[in-house]
Design a protein around this motif. Structure first.
Motif, PDB file in Angstrom:
ATOM      1  N   LYS A   1      37.736  43.727  49.961  1.00  0.00           N
ATOM      2  CA  LYS A   1      37.938  42.347  50.416  1.00  0.00           C
ATOM      3  C   LYS A   1      38.358  42.262  51.881  1.00  0.00           C
ATOM      4  O   LYS A   1      38.265  41.195  52.482  1.00  0.00           O
TER       5      LYS A   1
ATOM      6  N   SER B   1      42.332  36.704  43.221  1.00  0.00           N
ATOM      7  CA  SER B   1      42.982  37.506  42.191  1.00  0.00           C
ATOM      8  C   SER B   1      43.922  38.513  42.840  1.00  0.00           C
ATOM      9  O   SER B   1      44.472  39.379  42.172  1.00  0.00           O
TER      10      SER B   1
ATOM     11  N   ASN C   1      43.366  40.703  45.775  1.00  0.00           N
ATOM     12  CA  ASN C   1      42.828  41.514  46.869  1.00  0.00           C
ATOM     13  C   ASN C   1      42.388  40.684  48.072  1.00  0.00           C
ATOM     14  O   ASN C   1      42.718  41.017  49.207  1.00  0.00           O
TER      15      ASN C   1
ATOM     16  N   CYS D   1      30.509  45.967  40.429  1.00  0.00           N
ATOM     17  CA  CYS D   1      31.106  44.868  39.677  1.00  0.00           C
ATOM     18  C   CYS D   1      30.763  43.553  40.353  1.00  0.00           C
ATOM     19  O   CYS D   1      30.615  43.490  41.569  1.00  0.00           O
ATOM     20  N   SER D   2      30.685  42.503  39.534  1.00  0.00           N
ATOM     21  CA  SER D   2      30.395  41.178  40.078  1.00  0.00           C
ATOM     22  C   SER D   2      31.522  40.227  39.715  1.00  0.00           C
ATOM     23  O   SER D   2      31.804  39.989  38.536  1.00  0.00           O
ATOM     24  N   GLY D   3      32.192  39.728  40.749  1.00  0.00           N
ATOM     25  CA  GLY D   3      33.225  38.706  40.568  1.00  0.00           C
ATOM     26  C   GLY D   3      32.726  37.459  41.277  1.00  0.00           C
ATOM     27  O   GLY D   3      32.065  36.607  40.688  1.00  0.00           O
ATOM     28  N   THR D   4      33.002  37.383  42.569  1.00  0.00           N
ATOM     29  CA  THR D   4      32.345  36.334  43.373  1.00  0.00           C
ATOM     30  C   THR D   4      30.862  36.649  43.477  1.00  0.00           C
ATOM     31  O   THR D   4      30.049  35.774  43.720  1.00  0.00           O
ATOM     32  N   GLY D   5      30.531  37.949  43.385  1.00  0.00           N
ATOM     33  CA  GLY D   5      29.141  38.385  43.554  1.00  0.00           C
ATOM     34  C   GLY D   5      28.812  38.749  44.989  1.00  0.00           C
ATOM     35  O   GLY D   5      27.708  39.228  45.273  1.00  0.00           O
ATOM     36  N   GLY D   6      29.743  38.532  45.897  1.00  0.00           N
ATOM     37  CA  GLY D   6      29.487  38.806  47.316  1.00  0.00           C
ATOM     38  C   GLY D   6      29.122  40.256  47.577  1.00  0.00           C
ATOM     39  O   GLY D   6      28.146  40.542  48.286  1.00  0.00           O
ATOM     40  N   THR D   7      29.864  41.177  46.996  1.00  0.00           N
ATOM     41  CA  THR D   7      29.613  42.601  47.231  1.00  0.00           C
ATOM     42  C   THR D   7      28.213  42.989  46.772  1.00  0.00           C
ATOM     43  O   THR D   7      27.417  43.539  47.542  1.00  0.00           O
TER      44      THR D   7
ATOM     45  N   GLU E   1      40.880  42.163  35.932  1.00  0.00           N
ATOM     46  CA  GLU E   1      40.994  41.203  37.035  1.00  0.00           C
ATOM     47  C   GLU E   1      39.917  41.463  38.083  1.00  0.00           C
ATOM     48  O   GLU E   1      39.723  42.594  38.494  1.00  0.00           O
ATOM     49  N   GLY E   2      39.256  40.402  38.517  1.00  0.00           N
ATOM     50  CA  GLY E   2      38.322  40.516  39.642  1.00  0.00           C
ATOM     51  C   GLY E   2      36.883  40.725  39.228  1.00  0.00           C
ATOM     52  O   GLY E   2      36.005  40.861  40.063  1.00  0.00           O
TER      53      GLY E   2
ATOM     54  N   THR F   1      38.696  47.693  38.071  1.00  0.00           N
ATOM     55  CA  THR F   1      37.251  47.446  38.122  1.00  0.00           C
ATOM     56  C   THR F   1      36.469  48.704  38.501  1.00  0.00           C
ATOM     57  O   THR F   1      35.274  48.784  38.213  1.00  0.00           O
TER      58      THR F   1
ATOM     59  N   PRO G   1      36.010  49.234  43.973  1.00  0.00           N
ATOM     60  CA  PRO G   1      36.476  48.161  44.865  1.00  0.00           C
ATOM     61  C   PRO G   1      37.898  48.281  45.412  1.00  0.00           C
ATOM     62  O   PRO G   1      38.174  47.794  46.497  1.00  0.00           O
ATOM     63  N   ASP G   2      38.827  48.892  44.654  1.00  0.00           N
ATOM     64  CA  ASP G   2      40.203  48.900  45.198  1.00  0.00           C
ATOM     65  C   ASP G   2      41.027  50.073  44.676  1.00  0.00           C
ATOM     66  O   ASP G   2      40.523  50.950  43.962  1.00  0.00           O
TER      67      ASP G   2
ATOM     68  N   TYR H   1      47.815  48.407  40.169  1.00  0.00           N
ATOM     69  CA  TYR H   1      47.799  48.219  38.707  1.00  0.00           C
ATOM     70  C   TYR H   1      48.879  49.020  38.001  1.00  0.00           C
ATOM     71  O   TYR H   1      48.727  49.382  36.841  1.00  0.00           O
TER      72      TYR H   1
HETATM   73  N1  PMP Z   1      37.011  44.411  41.871  1.00  0.00           N
HETATM   74  C1  PMP Z   1      38.127  43.788  42.249  1.00  0.00           C
HETATM   75  C2  PMP Z   1      39.437  44.465  42.023  1.00  0.00           C
HETATM   76  C3  PMP Z   1      38.072  42.505  42.835  1.00  0.00           C
HETATM   77  O1  PMP Z   1      39.197  41.885  43.213  1.00  0.00           O
HETATM   78  C4  PMP Z   1      36.807  41.910  43.001  1.00  0.00           C
HETATM   79  C5  PMP Z   1      36.706  40.538  43.622  1.00  0.00           C
HETATM   80  N2  PMP Z   1      36.978  39.452  42.784  1.00  0.00           N
HETATM   81  C6  PMP Z   1      35.663  42.581  42.568  1.00  0.00           C
HETATM   82  C7  PMP Z   1      35.808  43.842  42.028  1.00  0.00           C
HETATM   83  C8  PMP Z   1      34.275  41.986  42.657  1.00  0.00           C
HETATM   84  O2  PMP Z   1      33.797  41.849  43.965  1.00  0.00           O
HETATM   85  P1  PMP Z   1      32.976  40.585  44.350  1.00  0.00           P
HETATM   86  O3  PMP Z   1      33.919  39.404  44.340  1.00  0.00           O
HETATM   87  O4  PMP Z   1      32.456  40.847  45.726  1.00  0.00           O
HETATM   88  O5  PMP Z   1      31.894  40.362  43.356  1.00  0.00           O
END
Ligand code: PMP
Length: 346
Positions: free
Chosen positions: A48, A76, A78, A183-189, A236-237, A281, A309-310, A315
């Motif tokens: 992020k 969430s 990050n 992983c897809s959260g916002t989907g930006g990555t 989360e995320g 994640t 991602p992190d 955690y």
């Molecule tokens: N892993 C973690 C720990 C995150 O915080 C996020 C973002 N919400 C993601 C994965 C997913 O990344 P993105 O939002 O770019 O899809």
């Protein structure tokens, strides 16, 4: 300039250019070569950092942000940490509306990075006035000189990864990547990285990781938003109860769903086998790889890149706490032997 001597103007100069690390032990039984893009090496310890810096600098370029202005976001954890870090260096105020699902550690970190934090209930719908989206929107409307990053609905979130994560992965694999698992959260990555990679080679397969309890996989397959898919989950995320416009579903080939329990154990396994202490994640992404391998997705010659991602330190009161794992019932089943043994010498 002075970067060859590892001297930097400020912490923001260290964002991006994260290393790729081969995963050998964990994947020894699988077909293919597996490479982890370890985003914990960003100074804010997650992917992020990339979007926080990119989106804020775009706003500066467009004259939207002036010194002393306020940056508002839903997060969430990050994204909030990264925005707080960028705000400290660039001299902005930072307000963050976070989900009550976020760990106490994450919330404390945000406060210590100078952010003002609003904790909002996790299991209410996105249009509920108490949801973190609505709280952030209200604060933005009420405050003059504020910018709402709005990562779930901001095209710049995709652009940030198109500009950095995508080219980095292409170069690090000398263009030999065959699959991306993210992983897809916002989907930006996944969307920004996939867009860049598919422009270089349209045959690269893009696989998204979703949670049970999230609408993304079904939406990808049917273009139908099915709220019957929604129920609470722990990771989360990852996954969502709405359809983010920061996800470009057309560049994703398929989604795989993973459980809270298996993802948690897989995160712990990554630490114990690869020596990489990464977040929940990352465990989910690796769990998806296990499932994909079992279903014969990969060939021995494939080069599979997985995004971690992190960092695991976020955690400590969750996945890396035996107490939390027990409370979730994650030690009750076949995974009982995975409980860590601590011996107290008296
Ligand atoms: N892993 C973690 C720990 C995150 O915080 C996020 C973002 N919400 C993601 C994965 C997913 O990344 P993105 O939002 O770019 O899809």
């Amino acid at each position: 300039m002075t970067h060859d001597k590892q001297v930097f103007d400020n912490v923001l100069d260290l964002i991006g250019n994260t290393p790729m690390i081969k995963l050998k032990k964990m994947t020894s039984e699988f077909k293919g070569n597996f490479l982890a893009k370890v985003e914990a090496f960003n100074p804010g310890h997650s992917s992020k950092d990339r979007i926080a810096l990119y989106i804020i600098e775009q706003a500066e370029k467009q004259g939207i942000l002036k010194p002393g202005d306020t940056i508002i976001e839903t997060t969430s954890g990050n994204t909030g940490f990264s925005i707080a870090m960028v705000s400290v260096i660039k001299g902005y105020d930072c307000i963050l509306a976070v989900s009550s699902k976020s760990s106490a550690d994450k919330i404390d970190m945000l406060k210590n990075m100078g952010a003002k934090v609003y904790v909002c209930p996790a299991n209410v719908s996105a249009d509920d006035p108490r949801s973190y989206y609505q709280v952030a929107k209200r604060l933005h409307d009420e405050m003059k000189g504020s910018v709402y990053i709005n990562q779930y609905f901001n095209q710049l979130n995709i652009d940030a990864h198109y500009a950095s994560t995508g080219p980095e992965i292409w170069n690090q694999t000398d263009g030999k990547i065959t699959h991306l698992v993210a992983c897809s959260g916002t989907g930006g990555t996944i969307s920004g990285t996939a867009k860049y990679l598919k422009e270089q080679n349209p045959n690269i397969k893009i696989i998204g990781v979703d949670a049970f309890g999230s609408v993304l996989k079904k939406y990808h397959e049917t273009r139908e938003f099915d709220d019957k898919e929604i129920y609470p989950y722990r990771i989360e995320g990852l996954g969502k109860n709405l359809i983010p416009t920061a996800t470009d579903f057309d560049v994703i080939d398929k989604f795989v769903k993973v459980t809270d329990e298996e993802s948690a154990h897989t995160a712990r396994e990554i630490a114990k086998t690869e020596g990489l202490f990464v977040g929940y994640t990352s465990g989910a992404a690796m769990q998806a790889i296990k499932q994909l391998s079992a279903s014969g997705e990969f060939k021995s010659t494939d080069n599979i890149v997985v995004i971690f991602p992190d960092h695991g330190s976020r955690y400590m009161s969750k996945v890396y706490s035996d107490k939390w794992m027990s409370e979730q019932g994650f030690f009750d089943s076949v995974n009982a032997e995975a409980a860590q043994s601590i011996q107290y010498i008296k």
